[in-house]
Write an enzyme that holds these catalytic residues in place. Structure first.
Site, PDB file in Angstrom:
ATOM      1  N   ASN A 102       5.853 -28.219  40.095  1.00 45.13           N
ATOM      2  CA  ASN A 102       6.720 -29.315  39.640  1.00 45.13           C
ATOM      3  C   ASN A 102       6.817 -30.471  40.636  1.00 45.13           C
ATOM      4  O   ASN A 102       6.899 -31.625  40.244  1.00 45.13           O
ATOM      5  CB  ASN A 102       8.112 -28.780  39.266  1.00 45.13           C
ATOM      6  CG  ASN A 102       8.819 -28.144  40.430  1.00 45.13           C
ATOM      7  OD1 ASN A 102       8.185 -27.569  41.319  1.00 45.13           O
ATOM      8  ND2 ASN A 102      10.121 -28.244  40.457  1.00 45.13           N
ATOM      9  N   GLY A 160       9.202 -20.790  43.621  1.00 47.10           N
ATOM     10  CA  GLY A 160       8.694 -20.572  42.262  1.00 47.10           C
ATOM     11  C   GLY A 160       9.730 -19.842  41.434  1.00 47.10           C
ATOM     12  O   GLY A 160      10.930 -19.866  41.750  1.00 47.10           O
ATOM     13  N   THR A 219       8.585 -14.106  39.683  1.00 48.14           N
ATOM     14  CA  THR A 219       7.499 -14.050  40.679  1.00 48.14           C
ATOM     15  C   THR A 219       8.069 -13.654  42.040  1.00 48.14           C
ATOM     16  O   THR A 219       7.452 -12.870  42.775  1.00 48.14           O
ATOM     17  CB  THR A 219       6.788 -15.421  40.788  1.00 48.14           C
ATOM     18  OG1 THR A 219       6.554 -15.931  39.489  1.00 48.14           O
ATOM     19  CG2 THR A 219       5.482 -15.317  41.540  1.00 48.14           C
ATOM     20  N   GLU A 275      12.634 -19.349  47.434  1.00 50.77           N
ATOM     21  CA  GLU A 275      13.383 -20.400  46.734  1.00 50.77           C
ATOM     22  C   GLU A 275      13.037 -20.259  45.265  1.00 50.77           C
ATOM     23  O   GLU A 275      11.913 -20.554  44.863  1.00 50.77           O
ATOM     24  CB  GLU A 275      12.978 -21.786  47.253  1.00 50.77           C
ATOM     25  CG  GLU A 275      13.272 -22.012  48.713  1.00 50.77           C
ATOM     26  CD  GLU A 275      14.753 -21.961  49.039  1.00 50.77           C
ATOM     27  OE1 GLU A 275      15.578 -22.197  48.135  1.00 50.77           O
ATOM     28  OE2 GLU A 275      15.088 -21.670  50.192  1.00 50.77           O
ATOM     29  N   CYS A 284      14.042 -27.846  40.001  1.00 57.59           N
ATOM     30  CA  CYS A 284      14.922 -26.668  40.081  1.00 57.59           C
ATOM     31  C   CYS A 284      16.378 -27.069  40.240  1.00 57.59           C
ATOM     32  O   CYS A 284      17.274 -26.277  39.974  1.00 57.59           O
ATOM     33  CB  CYS A 284      14.480 -25.780  41.232  1.00 57.59           C
ATOM     34  SG  CYS A 284      14.393 -26.681  42.784  1.00 57.59           S
ATOM     35  N   GLU A 286      15.905 -23.046  53.577  1.00 58.63           N
ATOM     36  CA  GLU A 286      14.855 -23.886  54.142  1.00 58.63           C
ATOM     37  C   GLU A 286      15.489 -25.099  54.803  1.00 58.63           C
ATOM     38  O   GLU A 286      16.675 -25.363  54.637  1.00 58.63           O
ATOM     39  CB  GLU A 286      13.891 -24.336  53.038  1.00 58.63           C
ATOM     40  CG  GLU A 286      13.082 -23.192  52.450  1.00 58.63           C
ATOM     41  CD  GLU A 286      11.974 -23.680  51.531  1.00 58.63           C
ATOM     42  OE1 GLU A 286      12.267 -24.495  50.643  1.00 58.63           O
ATOM     43  OE2 GLU A 286      10.818 -23.235  51.699  1.00 58.63           O
TER      44      GLU A 286
HETATM   45  P1  NDP Z   1       5.676 -19.464  39.474  1.00 63.93           P
HETATM   46  O1  NDP Z   1       6.582 -18.471  40.056  1.00 63.93           O
HETATM   47  O2  NDP Z   1       4.939 -19.115  38.254  1.00 63.93           O
HETATM   48  O3  NDP Z   1       4.583 -19.940  40.524  1.00 63.93           O
HETATM   49  C1  NDP Z   1       4.889 -20.441  41.804  1.00 63.93           C
HETATM   50  C2  NDP Z   1       3.696 -20.239  42.700  1.00 63.93           C
HETATM   51  O4  NDP Z   1       3.487 -18.844  42.894  1.00 63.93           O
HETATM   52  C3  NDP Z   1       2.386 -20.777  42.145  1.00 63.93           C
HETATM   53  O5  NDP Z   1       1.587 -21.239  43.205  1.00 63.93           O
HETATM   54  C4  NDP Z   1       1.791 -19.536  41.501  1.00 63.93           C
HETATM   55  O6  NDP Z   1       0.396 -19.630  41.356  1.00 63.93           O
HETATM   56  C5  NDP Z   1       2.181 -18.481  42.507  1.00 63.93           C
HETATM   57  N1  NDP Z   1       2.213 -17.111  41.998  1.00 63.93           N
HETATM   58  C6  NDP Z   1       2.358 -16.674  40.725  1.00 63.93           C
HETATM   59  N2  NDP Z   1       2.356 -15.325  40.680  1.00 63.93           N
HETATM   60  C7  NDP Z   1       2.218 -14.899  41.968  1.00 63.93           C
HETATM   61  C8  NDP Z   1       2.147 -13.609  42.572  1.00 63.93           C
HETATM   62  N3  NDP Z   1       2.220 -12.475  41.874  1.00 63.93           N
HETATM   63  N4  NDP Z   1       1.999 -13.544  43.927  1.00 63.93           N
HETATM   64  C9  NDP Z   1       1.942 -14.666  44.668  1.00 63.93           C
HETATM   65  N5  NDP Z   1       1.973 -15.915  44.129  1.00 63.93           N
HETATM   66  C10 NDP Z   1       2.127 -16.034  42.806  1.00 63.93           C
HETATM   67  O7  NDP Z   1       6.572 -20.757  39.274  1.00 63.93           O
HETATM   68  P2  NDP Z   1       6.149 -22.093  38.611  1.00 63.93           P
HETATM   69  O8  NDP Z   1       4.944 -22.649  39.307  1.00 63.93           O
HETATM   70  O9  NDP Z   1       6.132 -21.894  37.156  1.00 63.93           O
HETATM   71  O10 NDP Z   1       7.382 -23.032  39.037  1.00 63.93           O
HETATM   72  C11 NDP Z   1       8.536 -23.135  38.319  1.00 63.93           C
HETATM   73  C12 NDP Z   1       9.621 -22.268  38.928  1.00 63.93           C
HETATM   74  O11 NDP Z   1       9.832 -22.646  40.281  1.00 63.93           O
HETATM   75  C13 NDP Z   1      10.944 -22.468  38.254  1.00 63.93           C
HETATM   76  O12 NDP Z   1      11.550 -21.226  38.036  1.00 63.93           O
HETATM   77  C14 NDP Z   1      11.747 -23.278  39.253  1.00 63.93           C
HETATM   78  O13 NDP Z   1      13.123 -23.111  39.162  1.00 63.93           O
HETATM   79  C15 NDP Z   1      11.219 -22.766  40.549  1.00 63.93           C
HETATM   80  N6  NDP Z   1      11.444 -23.733  41.603  1.00 63.93           N
HETATM   81  C16 NDP Z   1      12.395 -23.440  42.553  1.00 63.93           C
HETATM   82  C17 NDP Z   1      12.698 -24.351  43.548  1.00 63.93           C
HETATM   83  C18 NDP Z   1      13.703 -24.034  44.597  1.00 63.93           C
HETATM   84  O14 NDP Z   1      13.733 -24.730  45.620  1.00 63.93           O
HETATM   85  N7  NDP Z   1      14.541 -23.020  44.435  1.00 63.93           N
HETATM   86  C19 NDP Z   1      12.016 -25.657  43.603  1.00 63.93           C
HETATM   87  C20 NDP Z   1      11.042 -25.842  42.569  1.00 63.93           C
HETATM   88  C21 NDP Z   1      10.765 -24.896  41.610  1.00 63.93           C
HETATM   89  P3  NDP Z   1      -0.289 -20.243  40.016  1.00 63.93           P
HETATM   90  O15 NDP Z   1       0.641 -21.274  39.459  1.00 63.93           O
HETATM   91  O16 NDP Z   1      -1.538 -20.831  40.541  1.00 63.93           O
HETATM   92  O17 NDP Z   1      -0.515 -19.103  39.106  1.00 63.93           O
END
Ligand code: NDP
Length: 412
Positions: free
Chosen positions: A82, A158, A162, A180, A214, A393
């Site tokens: 995002n 993420g 995850t 996070e 987020c 962070e």
């Molecule tokens: P994901 O959890 O799907 O992915 C985040 C990252 O983790 C990506 O690089 C993804 O790779 C990777 N990933 C996925 N599965 C695994 C695994 N099993 N092991 C290690 N890495 C993995 O989140 P999104 O990308 O869909 O992002 C949206 C989410 O992030 C929302 O829930 C949002 O709230 C959260 N978010 C939280 C923030 C915070 O500061 N708290 C800030 C921004 C977002 P790939 O995409 O290449 O599959």
């Protein structure tokens, strides 16, 4: 690190274009928020690390304890789609400043600015091996980073699911984890707020980056006495938002990240209807003509008529969808605000600072904004409570995470 920041700054326009193309976000947003913040991330930690002092404790009877911080070695940084370069550099900068080597993985959906960052680091003569950017999916590349025994810590942003999977994988190796995760943030509007300022900021906190931040406030709690006034004004202001070609300067909202995500958001609109909600505005794919004809555009959507505890109001949608909920007392709104599994951020609107402090103290949120939203001083800790994350962070918290403390005690 300042040379890397210079490199990003020089290529700001170009990087903003890549970011907009990868994510679908308005180019203007990438130019004013995403890429400038990546510059700031490097500059901030480059300066902060110089202020970091070694602590000495003297017990007065001859022993001196010197507490030093050492880098962990190799650390993993995994970031979402995002705010790609913004969040990638928010992890990488403190990790490098603390003296580590980094294996960094951006989301496979938004790989390009991370790739370009690699080039910029080479131009800045960052020694080979300090930053290693690997591309690939989470299931393959991401989980390989988490599982690798030589990677001592993983900083992850993420989704909560995850985060759970990463915790399971990392636990047997006792790795340090900074997580996070998701949010379902409350935006609490009291009748005694500055209405004009609240309305403008609430539009931003609802729909910026298509609601894919987020920190967006997706549950808007409004004090009963101004509920109708707010609802009407909010719908009118939402109507004026332009969903369109990300390259167009007049565009307020671009496209969602992917077809899958668009389907997820649409699924929640169906759920909201099933749960008895009324779609006050939006709720459909947005038509954008021209080169973006096939894009994943969704209208800014406002729902009301739902209880705080239904799934629509409990689960993270992560799109341009907000739900309005009236409240009649402080205790009631605090209970509803705290009723989800999440605890990332919250916003309070009131001119009464005593009330703001009282409510802020009772909210389960890592960050509480009063009469503002997404105002960030990077010296402050950032992170969530409950299922929104583990650890903080930013600032010294990040340097703490990326180092191991060692106490060296000697007798004088
Ligand atoms: P994901 O959890 O799907 O992915 C985040 C990252 O983790 C990506 O690089 C993804 O790779 C990777 N990933 C996925 N599965 C695994 C695994 N099993 N092991 C290690 N890495 C993995 O989140 P999104 O990308 O869909 O992002 C949206 C989410 O992030 C929302 O829930 C949002 O709230 C959260 N978010 C939280 C923030 C915070 O500061 N708290 C800030 C921004 C977002 P790939 O995409 O290449 O599959």
């Amino acid at each position: 690190m300042h040379k890397i920041a210079d490199g990003i700054e020089t290529r700001l326009d170009e990087l903003a274009e890549y970011e907009s193309r990868d994510t679908g976000k308005p180019l203007s947003l990438a130019k004013t928020v995403d890429i400038p913040r990546a510059v700031t991330n490097f500059r901030f930690f480059a300066d902060l690390v110089l202020e970091h002092e070694t602590e000495e404790i003297l017990d007065g009877q001859g022993s001196v304890n010197r507490i030093i911080r050492q880098p962990l070695g190799i650390v993993g940084c995994i970031s979402p789609w995002n705010l790609p370069l913004y969040l990638f550099t928010w992890k990488i900068a403190p990790a490098i400043a603390a003296g580590n080597c980094v294996i960094g993985k951006p989301s496979e959906l938004t790989p390009y600015t991370a790739f370009k960052l690699g080039e910029i680091c080479q131009e800045a003569e960052l020694p080979d091996g300090v930053l290693n950017i690997v591309q690939g999916t989470g299931m393959n590349t991401g989980s390989a980073i988490v599982a690798h025994p030589k990677i001592k810590a993983v900083s992850f942003t993420g989704g909560t699911k995850t985060g759970e999977a990463i915790s399971r994988e990392a636990a047997p190796q006792f790795k340090k984890l900074s997580l996070e995760l998701g949010g379902k943030n409350p935006n609490i509007i009291f009748a005694d707020c500055d209405f004009t300022s609240m309305l403008e900021t609430t539009i931003r906190s609802s729909f910026s980056n298509q609601g894919e931040i987020c920190l967006c406030g997706s549950r808007i709690f409004v004090e009963e006495s101004i509920y109708d006034t707010f609802r009407n004004a909010f719908i009118k202001r939402t109507q004026s938002l332009n969903v369109g070609d990300p390259n167009d300067e007049k565009t307020d909202m671009g496209a969602l990240i992917s077809k899958g995500h668009l389907e997820k958001v649409t699924g929640y609109i169906d759920l909201a209807k099933e749960e008895g909600g009324t779609i006050l505005i939006g709720g459909e794919n947005a038509d954008v003509n021209g080169r973006c004809n096939d894009g994943y555009f969704f209208e800014p959507t406002v729902i009301d008529g739902l209880n705080a505890d239904c799934r629509t109001n409990q689960e993270e949608i992560f799109g341009p969808v907000v739900s309005l909920i009236p409240f009649s007392s402080e205790d009631e709104v605090i209970a509803m605000a705290n009723s989800t599994q999440y605890g990332l951020s919250a916003t309070i609107w009131t001119e009464n600072t005593t009330k703001a402090d009282r409510v802020a103290g009772k909210l389960d949120s890592g960050v509480v904004w009063v009469n503002c939203w997404m105002v960030r001083d990077l010296r402050t800790p950032f992170g969530g409570m409950k299922n929104s994350g583990v650890g903080r962070e930013g600032s010294l918290e990040a340097l703490d995470f990326f180092t191991e403390q060692k106490n060296i005690c000697r007798i004088q």
